[in-house]
Design an enzyme around this catalytic site. Structure first.
Site, mmCIF file in Angstrom:
data_model
loop_
_atom_site.group_PDB
_atom_site.id
_atom_site.type_symbol
_atom_site.label_atom_id
_atom_site.label_comp_id
_atom_site.label_asym_id
_atom_site.label_seq_id
_atom_site.Cartn_x
_atom_site.Cartn_y
_atom_site.Cartn_z
ATOM 1 C CE LYS A 113 26.775 -13.286 5.190
ATOM 2 N NZ LYS A 113 27.918 -12.579 4.762
ATOM 3 C CE LYS A 196 26.801 -16.102 -0.505
ATOM 4 N NZ LYS A 196 27.384 -14.869 -0.997
ATOM 5 C CE LYS A 199 34.931 -12.343 0.063
ATOM 6 N NZ LYS A 199 33.570 -11.832 0.299
HETATM 7 N N1 AQP Z 1 28.668 -18.042 -4.542
HETATM 8 C C1 AQP Z 1 28.605 -16.942 -5.286
HETATM 9 N N2 AQP Z 1 28.212 -17.010 -6.576
HETATM 10 C C2 AQP Z 1 28.157 -15.897 -7.343
HETATM 11 N N3 AQP Z 1 28.476 -14.671 -6.887
HETATM 12 C C3 AQP Z 1 28.874 -14.563 -5.611
HETATM 13 N N4 AQP Z 1 29.271 -13.516 -4.866
HETATM 14 C C4 AQP Z 1 29.586 -13.942 -3.624
HETATM 15 N N5 AQP Z 1 29.414 -15.261 -3.532
HETATM 16 C C5 AQP Z 1 28.972 -15.685 -4.746
HETATM 17 C C6 AQP Z 1 29.318 -12.153 -5.343
HETATM 18 O O1 AQP Z 1 30.584 -11.621 -5.030
HETATM 19 C C7 AQP Z 1 30.430 -10.229 -4.751
HETATM 20 C C8 AQP Z 1 31.088 -9.894 -3.461
HETATM 21 O O2 AQP Z 1 30.406 -10.452 -2.386
HETATM 22 P P1 AQP Z 1 30.751 -9.948 -0.948
HETATM 23 O O3 AQP Z 1 32.150 -10.270 -0.642
HETATM 24 O O4 AQP Z 1 30.434 -8.531 -0.785
HETATM 25 O O5 AQP Z 1 29.738 -10.667 -0.024
HETATM 26 P P2 AQP Z 1 29.049 -12.048 -0.035
HETATM 27 O O6 AQP Z 1 28.075 -12.105 -1.157
HETATM 28 O O7 AQP Z 1 28.493 -12.222 1.326
HETATM 29 O O8 AQP Z 1 30.261 -13.024 -0.327
HETATM 30 P P3 AQP Z 1 30.745 -14.260 0.467
HETATM 31 O O9 AQP Z 1 31.840 -14.850 -0.353
HETATM 32 O O10 AQP Z 1 29.596 -15.146 0.795
HETATM 33 O O11 AQP Z 1 31.378 -13.639 1.776
HETATM 34 P P4 AQP Z 1 31.036 -13.933 3.289
HETATM 35 O O12 AQP Z 1 31.196 -15.406 3.466
HETATM 36 O O13 AQP Z 1 32.035 -13.163 4.088
HETATM 37 O O14 AQP Z 1 29.659 -13.442 3.532
HETATM 38 C C9 AQP Z 1 28.941 -9.931 -4.762
HETATM 39 O O15 AQP Z 1 28.592 -9.364 -6.015
HETATM 40 C C10 AQP Z 1 28.325 -11.282 -4.619
HETATM 41 O O16 AQP Z 1 27.052 -11.352 -5.221
#
Ligand code: AQP
Length: 333
Positions: A113, A196, A199
């Site tokens: 990040k 991956k 969001k």
């Molecule tokens: N691509 C993914 N595949 C499987 N699991 C995923 N998770 C996130 N992306 C995937 C799981 O969703 C839960 C919540 O994640 P989070 O919102 O706390 O943070 P993150 O993992 O950083 O999710 P994002 O979507 O990538 O958000 P941003 O873009 O804001 O950083 C976790 O259990 C995560 O493993």
């Protein structure tokens, strides 16, 4: 009863990755009834990167609506947003004093990040795993269902608990384990199978949002990057084909089949056949959820009421544990 804790950041709308990797499993844990289940919209984590206040408000309610529409029942699970239970931040500070800078330096998500910009990101982004450890351990939770990307942070939680117990010569915080099971624990970006699905990824075409319409879902899968080869006859044939593997994995996650069973069903199929089948399946599974989400989001007062009630229940569990932690550390109350 043993406890399960997990959370999702309201850093934007929910993706199919959040649904398959996290929320769907949260519902399974709740319905299994073996554990007390505590689920959190982790708004304090969201602000580790800039969030527009109005959008944060909306995203917090959207994530809560996504939980409920997917089957989290506020009478069976505790559902709340993190900032309403101040014990998370309080224990998070203690853990910031337990965790070592060297441990944080090894966190791959931070490196991803921060990129080349490590001097300019917030201190909160760097310290975030200490707060995450507090989210889990403030309930003495032992099981944490997460996607693959969060494994390292849950392992760090275990290190923090061990060091706390060791430093203060207590047996207070339990060992936690990440629970990462089944297909689709790492859903990849539709435009680049080595990244991956997130969001906050740059392009909307690289992810499926839980609120996408049927047409948008069909269009995104149609345009999803693939190689020109048809689906292989066996799972081994997906080696070195990240985009193909991802679409098979998504199909498995949505259908409840294993990757092997999906391959068996579509052996030799071209993308012209597989992609529309995948889009239909995704619409079939997501449409009822997004309809329900829209209905819930029309009544923000009701969502706020549910979160407020959940926060009360969470505080009742967290406060005695925080009090004991303060006593162990030697803070006068
Ligand atoms: N691509 C993914 N595949 C499987 N699991 C995923 N998770 C996130 N992306 C995937 C799981 O969703 C839960 C919540 O994640 P989070 O919102 O706390 O943070 P993150 O993992 O950083 O999710 P994002 O979507 O990538 O958000 P941003 O873009 O804001 O950083 C976790 O259990 C995560 O493993």
């Amino acid at each position: 009863t043993p406890r399960v804790f997990s959370g999702i950041k309201p850093s934007g709308g929910l993706t199919l990755g959040n649904y398959l990797g996290a929320i769907k499993r949260f519902v399974d844990w709740q319905d299994a009834g073996t554990h007390e289940t505590i689920y959190c919209v982790v708004d304090l984590h969201a602000i580790t990167v800039w969030q527009d206040p109005k959008e944060l408000h909306a995203a917090t309610r959207e994530v809560a609506a996504g939980f409920i529409a997917s089957g989290i029942d506020p009478t069976k699970s505790i559902l709340f947003n993190q900032s309403q239970v101040s014990a998370h931040a309080e224990l998070g500070w203690i853990f910031s004093c337990v965790a070592r800078v060297g441990w944080m330096n090894r966190m791959t998500q931070f490196k991803d990040k921060a990129g080349a910009n490590a001097e300019k990101v917030s201190l909160g982004l760097y310290a975030y795993p200490a707060l995450m450890a507090a989210d889990i351990l403030i309930y003495h939770a032992t099981h944490v269902p997460v996607g693959e990307d969060q494994k390292q942070h849950v392992e760090l939680t275990r290190d923090i608990a061990q060091k706390f117990n060791h430093d203060y010569k207590v047996d207070f915080f339990p060992e936690t384990e990440p629970v990462i099971e089944g297909p689709a624990t790492r859903v990849m970006n539709l435009r680049d199978g080595t990244k991956k699905m997130s969001k906050s990824g740059e392009s909307d075409m690289e992810r499926i949002n839980m609120t996408d319409t049927a047409d948008t879902i069909a269009k995104k899968f149609k345009k999803a990057r693939t190689d020109p080869e048809p689906l292989p006859e066996t799972l081994d044939g997906l080696k070195g084909r990240p985009e193909a593997r991802n679409l098979v994995d998504i199909y498995a996650g949505l259908s409840g089949l294993t990757d092997e069973q999906v391959i068996a069903e579509y052996a030799g199929a071209g993308w012209g056949r597989f992609k529309p089948a995948l889009a239909d399946l995704a619409v079939e599974k997501l449409a009822p959820i997004s309809t329900e989400m829209a209905r819930l989001m029309n009544d923000p007062a009701e969502i706020d009421r549910i979160l407020g009630h959940g926060a009360e229940q969470a505080r009742a569990l967290a406060e005695p544990i925080l009090k004991e932690a303060y006593e162990i550390v030697g803070l006068v109350r």
